[in-house]
Scaffold this active site. Structure first.
Site, PDB file in Angstrom:
ATOM      1  CG  HIS A 198      -1.977  -1.157   1.055  1.00 38.50           C
ATOM      2  ND1 HIS A 198      -2.589  -1.749   2.139  1.00 38.50           N
ATOM      3  CD2 HIS A 198      -2.460  -1.801  -0.047  1.00 38.50           C
ATOM      4  CE1 HIS A 198      -3.409  -2.707   1.700  1.00 38.50           C
ATOM      5  NE2 HIS A 198      -3.348  -2.753   0.383  1.00 38.50           N
ATOM      6  CB  SER A 245      -5.754  -2.268  -2.678  1.00 34.30           C
ATOM      7  OG  SER A 245      -6.447  -3.481  -2.841  1.00 34.30           O
ATOM      8  CD  GLU A 301     -12.210 -11.155  -3.261  1.00 35.28           C
ATOM      9  OE1 GLU A 301     -11.144 -10.539  -3.341  1.00 35.28           O
ATOM     10  OE2 GLU A 301     -12.278 -12.376  -2.978  1.00 35.28           O
ATOM     11  CG  ASP A 336      -9.782 -14.964 -13.138  1.00 33.07           C
ATOM     12  OD1 ASP A 336      -9.094 -15.106 -12.121  1.00 33.07           O
ATOM     13  OD2 ASP A 336      -9.300 -14.804 -14.269  1.00 33.07           O
ATOM     14  N   GLY A 337     -10.262 -11.884 -11.671  1.00 31.21           N
ATOM     15  CA  GLY A 337      -9.744 -10.546 -11.944  1.00 31.21           C
ATOM     16  C   GLY A 337      -8.823 -10.483 -13.149  1.00 31.21           C
ATOM     17  CG  ASP A 350      -2.662  -7.970  -3.386  1.00 33.96           C
ATOM     18  OD1 ASP A 350      -1.728  -8.746  -3.109  1.00 33.96           O
ATOM     19  OD2 ASP A 350      -3.372  -7.403  -2.525  1.00 33.96           O
TER      20      ASP A 350
END
Ligand code: SAM
Length: 322
Positions: free
Chosen positions: A19, A122, A146, A174-175, A200
């Site tokens: 971060h 985030s 997410e 799915d990101g 991430d």
């Protein structure tokens, strides 16, 4: 389906590195008054209680963000420093990126005298910067992904509370697949296309490392000037060692600048738990290396206390090919 829950880890040393780097990068990009597409491919729940059972059980925030809140910055790090935020000891001096990070986290704890009770993930950190009065007029957009059902539900509830309309959207998908559809970003009014992407994952599955590298390779083909930030764990596993090397190769092949920052807090007495991680940035701001070179020793001085061997930090960087 997934066993990883970020609530156990929020505010730990890995979040601090991640971060701090994310906010320093975003601050720099936001100096330019043209809109950014912000993408968080693995968003988590968005915000976390540090007094929850999960956080208290792991104690990770207690050895991470809570220590930074409580410990005055060492006085021997004077370069690129600013007075510490009011939440820290009066008169202490801190690196500007570290002070900014702590100030943004402090905003989520307005009434807190004593230990902070809330830690923004985030999505909420990025949202905090894009809605600051000077920046809000620019209309950045934030796209969140997410997959975990519980965290996705929590994230949706937190996003709803922001009342941000279409400026912030969240998908339970799915990101890395979601990212494909977002690049290149559409041109803003003046024609510029700008994007920052945070990748991430929890790396629960061995194949996640290769998937991240493939996603970055694809993203660079679609949008070579995007700023890509990839967090990775430093653990004794070949795939984990290989990921930063692979990312470096991808950046070099694409002729893009890169930066790789690592933080090792030293072994725990019982030898358990994650002790080191890295942030790999493609197309980093030119200011980032100097900021992290200055901030990470300060962070490490605080987080290594009581830990064993292996405490170290590093920031390596490579220039873009002319
Ligand atoms: N980025 C968050 C932050 O900094 O506050 C923390 C994210 S946490 C390390 C990783 C998250 O990714 C977990 O919440 C997990 O459920 C989620 N996840 C795992 N696989 C995913 C996938 N394929 N797509 C999107 N999210 C995923």
């Amino acid at each position: 389906m997934f066993s990883y829950r970020h609530a156990f880890h929020a505010g730990n040393h890995a979040d601090v590195l991640k971060h701090l780097t994310l906010l320093a990068t975003l601050r720099h990009l936001m100096r330019k008054p043209t809109p950014l597409l912000l993408v968080d491919t693995h968003a988590g729940a968005g915000i976390y209680r540090l007094d929850s059972d999960a956080a208290q059980t792991s104690g990770e925030a207690g050895e991470g963000i809570a220590r930074l809140q409580a410990t005055p910055a060492p006085s021997h790090h004077r370069s690129k420093t600013v007075p510490a935020p009011a939440s820290s000891a009066q008169g202490a001096m801190q690196n500007e990126a570290l002070a900014d990070y702590l100030e943004v986290v402090a905003r989520f704890n307005p009434a807190a005298r004593g230990a902070w009770r809330v830690y923004p993930g985030s999505p909420l950190l990025m949202h905090a910067l894009m809605t600051e009065p000077d920046r809000a007029v620019v209309h950045d957009r934030l796209k969140l992904f997410e997959l975990h059902p519980t965290d996705a539900q929590a994230l949706r509830a937190h996003i709803d509370q922001l009342d941000a309309g279409r400026q912030v959207t969240m998908t339970r998908q799915d990101g890395l697949a979601g990212l494909k559809a977002l690049l290149p970003p559409p041109p803003a009014a003046g024609g510029s296309r700008r994007a920052l992407v945070l990748i991430d994952p929890s790396y629960e599955i061995k194949s996640d490392y290769a998937k991240v590298a493939e996603a970055v390779q694809d993203a660079l083909k679609r949008f070579a000037t995007g700023v890509y930030l990839v967090w990775y764990p430093i653990i004794p596993r070949p795939e984990a060692h290989g990921l930063p090397r692979r990312l470096r190769t991808l950046a070099q092949q694409a002729g893009r600048a890169w930066l790789d920052a690592t933080l090792h807090i030293g072994a725990a007495a019982d030898g358990a738990g994650l002790t080191a991680s890295g942030m790999f940035v493609i197309n980093p701001p030119h200011t980032l290396k100097a900021l992290l070179d200055d901030a990470l020793p300060q962070v490490l001085d605080t987080l290594r206390e009581g830990r064993g061997r292996g405490a170290a930090w590093s920031v390596e960087a490579g220039a873009a090919r002319a």
